[in-house]
Design a protein around this motif. Structure first.
Motif, PDB file in Angstrom:
ATOM      1  N   SER A 207       0.811  -1.216   0.000  1.00  0.00           N
ATOM      2  CA  SER A 207       0.000   0.000   0.000  1.00  0.00           C
ATOM      3  C   SER A 207       0.844   1.264   0.000  1.00  0.00           C
ATOM      4  CB  SER A 207      -0.942   0.001   1.209  1.00  0.00           C
ATOM      5  OG  SER A 207      -0.215  -0.085   2.425  1.00  0.00           O
TER       6      SER A 207
ATOM      7  N   SER B  39      -0.934  -8.742  14.472  1.00  0.00           N
ATOM      8  CA  SER B  39      -2.231  -8.170  14.136  1.00  0.00           C
ATOM      9  C   SER B  39      -2.739  -7.353  15.315  1.00  0.00           C
ATOM     10  CB  SER B  39      -3.227  -9.285  13.813  1.00  0.00           C
ATOM     11  OG  SER B  39      -2.868  -9.953  12.616  1.00  0.00           O
TER      12      SER B  39
ATOM     13  N   ILE C 297      -2.285  -8.596  10.148  1.00  0.00           N
ATOM     14  CA  ILE C 297      -1.008  -8.224   9.530  1.00  0.00           C
ATOM     15  C   ILE C 297      -0.199  -9.465   9.189  1.00  0.00           C
ATOM     16  CG2 ILE C 297       1.255  -7.188  10.049  1.00  0.00           C
ATOM     17  CD1 ILE C 297      -0.282  -4.979  11.548  1.00  0.00           C
TER      18      ILE C 297
ATOM     19  N   LEU D  32      -0.363   1.139   6.859  1.00  0.00           N
ATOM     20  CA  LEU D  32      -1.373   0.378   7.588  1.00  0.00           C
ATOM     21  C   LEU D  32      -1.778   1.038   8.894  1.00  0.00           C
ATOM     22  CD1 LEU D  32      -0.346  -3.335   6.967  1.00  0.00           C
ATOM     23  CD2 LEU D  32      -1.544  -1.711   5.501  1.00  0.00           C
TER      24      LEU D  32
ATOM     25  N   ILE E  90       2.209  -5.987   5.378  1.00  0.00           N
ATOM     26  CA  ILE E  90       2.879  -4.820   5.952  1.00  0.00           C
ATOM     27  C   ILE E  90       4.272  -4.605   5.376  1.00  0.00           C
ATOM     28  CG2 ILE E  90       3.994  -5.967   7.935  1.00  0.00           C
ATOM     29  CD1 ILE E  90       3.002  -3.544   9.635  1.00  0.00           C
TER      30      ILE E  90
ATOM     31  N   ALA F 188      -3.602  -7.859   5.767  1.00  0.00           N
ATOM     32  CA  ALA F 188      -2.931  -6.936   4.853  1.00  0.00           C
ATOM     33  C   ALA F 188      -1.427  -7.143   4.981  1.00  0.00           C
ATOM     34  CB  ALA F 188      -3.302  -5.488   5.152  1.00  0.00           C
TER      35      ALA F 188
ATOM     36  N   SER G 159       5.143  -0.901   4.765  1.00  0.00           N
ATOM     37  CA  SER G 159       3.959  -0.055   4.760  1.00  0.00           C
ATOM     38  C   SER G 159       3.353   0.111   6.144  1.00  0.00           C
ATOM     39  CB  SER G 159       2.910  -0.658   3.804  1.00  0.00           C
ATOM     40  OG  SER G 159       3.422  -0.800   2.510  1.00  0.00           O
ATOM     41  N   GLU G 160       4.186   0.091   7.192  1.00  0.00           N
ATOM     42  CA  GLU G 160       3.621   0.290   8.530  1.00  0.00           C
ATOM     43  C   GLU G 160       3.227   1.740   8.738  1.00  0.00           C
ATOM     44  OE1 GLU G 160       4.588  -0.028  13.319  1.00  0.00           O
ATOM     45  OE2 GLU G 160       6.238  -0.160  11.887  1.00  0.00           O
TER      46      GLU G 160
ATOM     47  N   PHE H  58     -11.531  -1.256   7.146  1.00  0.00           N
ATOM     48  CA  PHE H  58     -10.075  -1.402   7.229  1.00  0.00           C
ATOM     49  C   PHE H  58      -9.691  -2.085   8.546  1.00  0.00           C
ATOM     50  CE2 PHE H  58     -10.586   2.874   4.978  1.00  0.00           C
ATOM     51  CZ  PHE H  58     -10.789   2.271   3.750  1.00  0.00           C
TER      52      PHE H  58
END
Length: 680
Positions: free
Chosen positions: A295, A671, A434, A411, A332, A330, A339-340, A430
């Motif tokens: 992301s 997660s 993770i 994220l 990460i 998702a 994408s953290e 959302f």
């Protein structure tokens, strides 16, 4: 030249410039607000809310022998859910010749050959530690085209100019089909696919069947339960070069006849609607999750709450329910960056986080190239990456343009946006767990060791290639990293057990190391970490990562524990951190990172373990809140340093002198756990 002709030429030039300016900024495809959005109504799509101590019974959905060993308190299994082979139309032209059978053999510990530049000796690679599970997720787009172009005599399209370019390879070979994934309305190549795309559909069915057979053949259905495979593919929506890709993971081999593609399902809502009808509703044994990945390259669009602006309230709500039902996890981290989070976004109130720029390849203020293929005339232009604002959103297609960067590209920010959506609409789109994965395009799942990483694509299989000049997107080279691993806490290594835990979000991601983190919320004594039966009590008196609970009016504790990677070369653990996100009463977003345990004798519970019981002194039950655990190893060499330093100085490539980070800290992320306030 006659003055009249000169004036005429000048007028034509001005007209052409004006036409280009106008057509390259005029949106070609307008969003269809009447699109029907399929609500997730099957039993398999019902929202799951977990009470303290909840544990569903494991049932097999396929014929197999029961596993000989079961772990009632769960065991951490490591795998890779993002793997490409030569089936992918951006891998074969690059030189990749490994197929799913090879990828599964490699994951089990067998050596495989890598493609190398001409004149370089053959290169073989092998995992030192096999994986527990893998999904080969080749791009569904151009799956049939690739088969036609690779196999002479099977279909007439083999002789087409497009296939010729594809086989010649390199960037032109990659672009011949994959460029379509960057358009708003992609199309198939008729010279390859034939009338009504019939040949490409037939070829896709052949490839899909072979992928299923490969996964079935590699899956250990004996009582040993040594290795699990998942049937899957990647849905490759790359509109305007923004990565909105998704990995589709099925529970077993009961799957639809064809994978869904961006060409046939150009919107996310149409894709998720297809997964609902073709799998969860139409096939009794079928279940599926859709994992957003990468992301950080989505330009504000991966977790955009305004994506359905202009649709009816009912349609928007149906889409929120779709995402909640299918986006159970998702990604990460992977080879294209982590994408953290990123520091500095104006819409999040937070102190600077020391690890937020870990393997970041996009940053505010960084020069990048943007592309716009949504207009009548495509244009490529240079941009200085800025934070997404309201005027960056094109209301004609509900898409952020200009390659801006949003807190929702990460994220941590998306999880906060989800709390806001829950607050306003009672559904969180959302609300994901993770994982990490590699996104290898060499068929080498789990090759995440910094010192021995062989690159992501074929021209990175030499150190010179890995250290080369980067182009954001595919050829990330020096900016790239080995990627991460998916960790799942499950009672056994079977598809059903792993998938159940993935769907329940009892999963975690690592940056490539094999740290095993535990995270619970419950009612725990302060000395729990020192008790021999601490794990039993953790489940008995609480609930694990991935859980969603109503706000807690009584005092509760967060239990965080992690065990270091047992490999002799792995670094020890440095600290445990609780990341807290919440919305205040004005709707403002907040993040706080708290160190709760460091590698000190008082915190050790055994060889290489850290454990802590933490009570949040600032918890407010009237506010929507999430927590997750982040674990950091002590400092180690990044791959670009480790591999250069392993060579004699005279043998080091010129690229060894570079501006990349020399040291990193390997990380693991659990997660989240959500605590949601009751309506007033």
């Amino acid at each position: 030249m006659d003055k009249r002709w000169f004036k005429y030429a000048v007028c034509c030039f001005i007209f052409l410039v004006a036409a280009y300016f106008l057509l390259s900024r005029t949106t070609r495809y307008h969003i269809d607000h009447s699109e029907v959005i399929v609500s997730p109504v099957s039993t398999k799509s019902q929202a799951e809310y977990y009470a303290f101590g909840y544990q569903p019974e494991l049932k097999y959905s396929e014929t197999r022998r029961p596993c000989r060993v079961r772990y009632p308190l769960k065991k951490a299994f490591f795998g890779d859910l993002h793997v490409h082979t030569a089936i992918s139309a951006d891998a074969y032209p690059d030189g990749t010749r490994t197929f799913p059978d090879d990828a599964y053999r490699y994951a089990k510990g067998a050596p495989i050959a890598l493609p190398v530049p001409e004149g370089i000796p053959p290169l073989s690679v092998q995992l030192e530690r096999p994986l527990d599970f893998v999904a080969v997720t080749d791009h569904s787009e151009a799956m049939g085209e690739g088969y036609i172009c690779r196999n002479e005599g099977k279909f007439p399209g083999y002789s087409s100019k497009a296939c010729e370019t594809f086989r010649q390879g390199g960037q032109p070979g990659v672009r011949v089909f994959m460029t379509e994934t960057a358009r708003m309305r992609p199309k198939r190549n008729r010279s390859v696919c034939g009338k009504n795309n019939e040949d490409c559909e037939k070829a896709s069915r052949i490839v899909w069947r072979e992928m299923i057979e490969s996964a079935e053949a590699a899956y250990d259905k004996t009582e040993t339960c040594s290795f699990s495979t998942f049937v899957g593919y990647e849905y490759t929506r790359s509109t305007n070069n923004n990565h909105l890709h998704r990995n589709t993971i099925f529970k077993n081999a009961s799957v639809p006849d064809l994978p869904a593609t961006f060409i046939d399902y150009p919107s996310l809502q149409s894709l998720l609607g297809k997964l609902e009808t073709s799998c969860r509703k139409d096939i009794e044994a079928c279940d599926v999750i859709s994992i957003p990945h990468n992301s950080n390259l989505s330009g504000g669009n991966a977790f955009n709450p305004e994506a359905l602006r202009g649709y009816s309230k009912e349609a928007q709500q149906a889409h929120r329910e779709q995402r909640n039902a299918f986006d159970r996890l998702a990604e990460i981290t992977q080879h294209k960056g982590t994408s953290e989070c990123q520091n500095g976004f104006a819409d999040i109130l937070s102190d600077e986080d020391e690890y937020c720029n870990y393997e970041a390849i996009r940053k505010i203020g960084k020069p990048d190239k943007a592309i716009d293929l949504s207009t009548y005339i495509p244009r490529m232009y240079d941009v200085i990456t800025k934070e997404c604002e309201a005027d960056d959103m094109d209301p004609k297609d509900n898409f952020y343009k200009g390659y801006c960067l949003s807190s929702n590209d990460f994220l941590r920010g998306a999880l906060l946006e989800g709390l806001s959506e829950e607050d306003h609409h009672h559904v969180n789109p959302f609300e994901f767990g993770i994982i990490g994965s590699s996104d290898t395009h060499l068929g080498t799942p789990g090759q995440t060791d910094e010192a021995s990483w062989s690159g992501h694509i074929a021209d990175e299989t030499t150190l010179e290639g890995r250290l080369g000049e980067a182009e954001l997107g595919r050829n990330n080279k020096l900016m790239a990293n080995p990627g991460g691993l998916a960790g799942v806490w499950a009672v056994e290594n079977s598809r059903d057990a792993l998938f159940q835990s993935m769907k329940r979000r009892e999963a975690f991601g690592t940056s490539g190391t094999r740290i095993t983190p535990r995270f619970f919320v419950g009612h725990y004594p302060a000395d729990l970490c020192k008790r021999k039966n601490w794990l039993y009590l953790a489940y008995q008196n609480g609930t694990p990562m991935g859980s969603k609970l109503s706000s807690q009016t009584e005092n509760f504790q967060l239990l965080a524990q992690a065990t270091r990677d047992p490999h002799p070369s792995a670094k020890g653990l440095e600290k445990l951190q609780i990341v807290k996100g919440w919305l205040d009463h004005s709707g403002h977003k907040h993040i706080k990172v708290t160190d709760i345990a460091k590698m000190e004798p008082a915190n050790l519970t055994g060889d290489g373990m850290l454990c802590a019981v933490y009570t949040d002194p600032d918890y407010d039950p009237s506010l929507n809140t999430y927590y997750y655990l982040r674990v950091a190893e002590t400092e180690s060499n990044r791959w670009s340093s480790a591999q250069c330093e392993a060579l004699p100085e005279v043998d080091r490539p010129e690229g060894c002198i570079n501006n990349s980070l020399k040291k990193i800290r390997e990380l693991a992320w659990t997660s989240p756990i959500w605590l949601i306030a009751a309506e007033p």
